[in-house]
Design a protein around this motif. Structure first.
Motif: not given
Length: 542
Positions: A149-166
Motif C-alpha cells: 500500500l505504501f508503494h502504491l501511494q508513493y507511485v500515485c503521488f509521483v504520477i499525480l505530480g506528473v499529471l499536475l505538472g503536465g
C-alpha cells in the motif's frame, strides 16, 4: 505538501515569462537546471519510512524528458540523485534504479521522436514506464515488499505530480499560444487598418458606407479635397446636400434596386462642389451581406469622370470635324460647278436686260454661296504651309486696313494699344490674317449701334504673345460659349459657324490657345495666345 509546492514551482517560470516575453520553451539547459533545483527542494521535503526516503523527485525528471528531451532530463535526474545520496543511506538501490530509469527514458525518447508524439502523451507513457521500473527495483532489492500500500501511494503521488505538472505546462502553453495568436491577429488587424486607412485617406475616389435604412456610417476624407466639404457629419442630410438635386432620384432608385437584387450596380451622378459647380462621377454601389444573407451595409465608391467626359466630347468633336471635312469636300465641288454656270449666265442676262429688278440681290447671294464653298474647301483640304516669322502687329494692321471701310460704315472705331513694336510668331501669314479677319468681322457685325473695338498686343512672361480683342457688341450668353468653334454652330441669322471653326483649327495648329469671355449687352473679349518665335521652331508642316 509536496504536490502543492511542486505545482507552485512549475507555475513560477511561466508566470515570470508572461511578464517578460511569450516565447515557447527553447532553452533545454536552463530548463534542466531549474527542474534540478525543483527536484532538490522535493527531496528535502521527502518522507522517511524504515530507513528509506520517499519523494516525488521523479515527477520533474519525467516532465523534462517529455517536454525538453534527454539532456535536461538527465541533468534534473543528477540533481535529484545527488541530493538523495547526500540526505540518506541505501545508495545502491538508488543508484541502480536511477541508472535503469535514465536508460529506459532515453530509449523511449528516441522512439517518441520518430513517432512525433505530443509532449503530454509522452509524459503519460514515461509515467507508465516509471511504474514498471520502480516495481522492478522494489522486487530486485526486496524493499518493503510487505508494504504494497505504501508503494502504491508513493507511485500515485509521483504520477499525480506528473499529471499536475503536465496540465499546468499545457495550460500555460495553450494560453501562450492564444495570447500570441491574439497579438498576431491584432498586429495584422492594425496593419490592415493602416493600409485601408492609408488608401481611404489618400485616394481621390469618394467612399461612403451607408446602411440599408440610408443612415451614413462613413465619409472618406477625400470629400474634403475633391468637393471642398470638411467635417462632414454622419448624417443622410449631408449626402443629400452633396448629390445634385436632379440626380437624387436616380441615386434613390439605384439603392432601392440594389437592395432588391443584392447585386452591385453602377450609376452616373453629379456631386455638387462647395462652390456650387457640378462634377460628374461614376459611382459603384456594392452590397455587404451579413451571416444571414441580409444586406448590412452599402459601400459607394465614386470616381471623378470630368476628364473622361472632356475626352469623350473631344473625340465627338473630332468625329464631327472628320465627317464635316469629308462632306465639305464633296459638297463644295458639287456646288462650285453649277455655281460658276449660274454666275456667268446671270452676268450675260443682266447685260442683255439692264432693267433686271433683282439682279444685284441674286449676284450677292451667289457670291455668298461661293464664299461658303471656299470656306468648306479650306477646312476639308489639307494645305501645305511654309511657316515664316511674322510680326503680329503688322498682320493685324493689314487686317484692320482691309476692314476699315466696313467699320466706318457701321460707325465703329478701332482702338489700338500695342505694348511694343515687334511680336514675332512662326506662322503662315495668310492663315493668321484669316483668324483676325473672322474674329474682327464677327465683332463688327455684333455692334449694330457702333462703338469701339479695342485691340491690345503684349508679350507675356511665359513666352507667349497675347492678343486681346474686345468689342462693345450684343455679347454671347454664357451657356453658349463652350460651343463656339463647333461646325455649323452660329448665333448669327445667316452664319455657318465655319469661320470660327477654321480659326480654332489654325490657332491649335500653332500650339496656341483662344479664350472667350462675354456678357450679354456689354460685349465680348477674346484672348489669343501664340508662342513667341524660337529659331529652332521654324519648320514646314502639312
Amino acid at each position: 505538501m509536496n504536490l502543492s509546492i511542486f505545482s507552485l514551482l512549475v507555475s513560477i517560470p511561466f508566470i515570470i515569462r508572461s511578464f517578460i516575453h511569450s516565447k515557447p520553451l527553447k532553452h533545454p539547459l536552463w530548463g534542466g537546471l531549474y527542474a534540478g533545483i525543483v527536484s532538490v527542494i522535493l527531496v528535502l521535503l521527502a518522507v522517511k519510512q524504515q530507513g528509506y526516503v520517499y519523494d516525488i523527485r521523479y515527477s520533474p525528471v519525467i516532465l523534462m524528458f517529455a517536454y525538453l528531451g534527454p539532456i535536461p532530463g538527465i541533468i534534473t535526474g543528477l540533481f535529484a540523485l545527488s541530493v538523495r545520496l547526500l540526505s540518506s543511506g541505501n545508495w545502491m538501490p538508488a543508484i541502480e534504479g536511477w541508472t535503469f530509469i535514465m536508460l529506459a527514458f532515453s530509449v523511449l525518447h528516441v522512439y517518441f521522436s520518430r513517432r512525433q508524439l505530443p509532449p503530454f502523451k509522452r509524459s503519460i507513457i514515461f509515467s507508465g514506464a516509471y511504474i514498471v521500473l520502480y516495481a522492478c527495483v522494489v522486487l530486485t532489492f526486496r524493499i518493503m515488499v510487505n508494504e504494497p500500500l505504501f508503494h502504491l501511494q508513493y507511485v500515485c503521488f509521483v504520477i499525480l505530480g506528473v499529471l499536475l505538472g503536465g496540465l499546468l505546462i499545457e495550460s500555460h502553453e495553450r494560453l501562450r499560444r492564444t495570447v500570441a495568436e491574439r497579438n498576431e491577429m491584432e498586429l495584422s488587424l492594425r496593419e490592415s487598418e493602416y493600409q485601408y486607412r492609408l488608401i481611404a485617406e489618400n485616394t481621390s475616389d469618394l467612399i461612403v458606407v451607408m446602411d440599408p435604412d440610408h443612415s451614413i456610417r462613413y465619409f472618406s476624407p477625400s470629400h474634403s479635397f475633391v468637393l471642398g466639404y470638411s467635417g462632414l457629419t454622419l448624417n443622410r442630410a449631408e449626402l443629400d446636400r452633396i448629390i445634385s438635386t436632379e440626380d437624387a432620384k436616380v441615386f434613390n432608385q439605384t439603392v432601392k434596386k440594389l437592395l432588391e437584387q443584392k447585386n452591385s450596380l453602377s450609376m452616373e451622378i453629379r456631386f455638387r462642389h462647395l462652390d456650387g459647380r457640378l462634377i460628374p462621377f461614376d459611382s459603384l454601389c456594392k452590397p455587404v451581406e451579413g451571416k444571414d444573407g441580409r444586406i448590412e451595409h452599402i459601400v459607394i465608391i465614386s470616381r471623378d469622370i470630368s476628364e473622361r467626359k472632356k475626352a469623350e466630347e473631344f473625340l465627338l468633336q473630332s468625329e464631327k470635324l472628320s465627317i464635316v471635312g469629308e462632306l465639305a469636300a464633296g459638297v463644295a465641288h458639287e456646288i462650285r460647278n453649277p455655281l460658276t454656270t449660274l454666275k456667268g449666265f446671270l452676268q450675260l442676262y443682266k447685260i442683255e436686260n439692264p432693267s433686271l429688278k433683282y439682279g444685284d440681290l441674286l449676284r450677292d447671294e451667289l457670291e455668298r454661296i461661293e464664299i461658303i464653298t471656299s470656306e468648306l474647301l479650306s477646312m476639308a483640304k489639307p494645305q501645305a504651309a511654309m511657316y515664316t516669322v511674322a510680326n503680329v502687329k503688322d498682320v493685324i494692321e493689314q487686317t484692320l486696313e482691309f476692314l476699315t471701310p466696313q467699320a466706318l460704315l457701321n460707325n465703329i472705331e478701332f482702338v489700338r494699344r500695342y505694348e511694343g513694336d515687334y511680336f514675332p510668331v512662326a506662322c503662315a501669314k495668310h492663315q493668321l490674317k484669316q483668324v483676325f479677319l473672322n474674329i474682327l468681322k464677327n465683332a463688327i457685325e455684333s455692334m449694330a449701334n457702333g462703338g469701339e473695338i479695342q485691340i491690345r498686343i503684349q508679350m507675356e512672361s511665359a513666352g507667349d504673345c497675347l492678343i486681346v480683342i474686345r468689342d462693345q457688341g450684343c455679347g454671347i450668353p454664357e451657356e453658349h460659349l463652350p460651343r463656339l468653334g463647333q461646325p455649323f454652330y452660329s448665333l448669327k441669322e445667316k452664319g455657318t459657324g465655319l469661320g470660327l471653326m477654321i480659326s480654332h483649327k489654325i490657332i491649335k495648329q500653332y500650339h496656341g490657345r483662344i479664350v472667350y469671355d462675354s456678357k450679354v449687352d456689354i460685349g465680348t473679349k477674346i484672348e489669343i495666345r501664340l508662342p513667341v518665335y524660337n529659331p529652332s521652331q521654324e519648320r514646314t508642316v502639312q
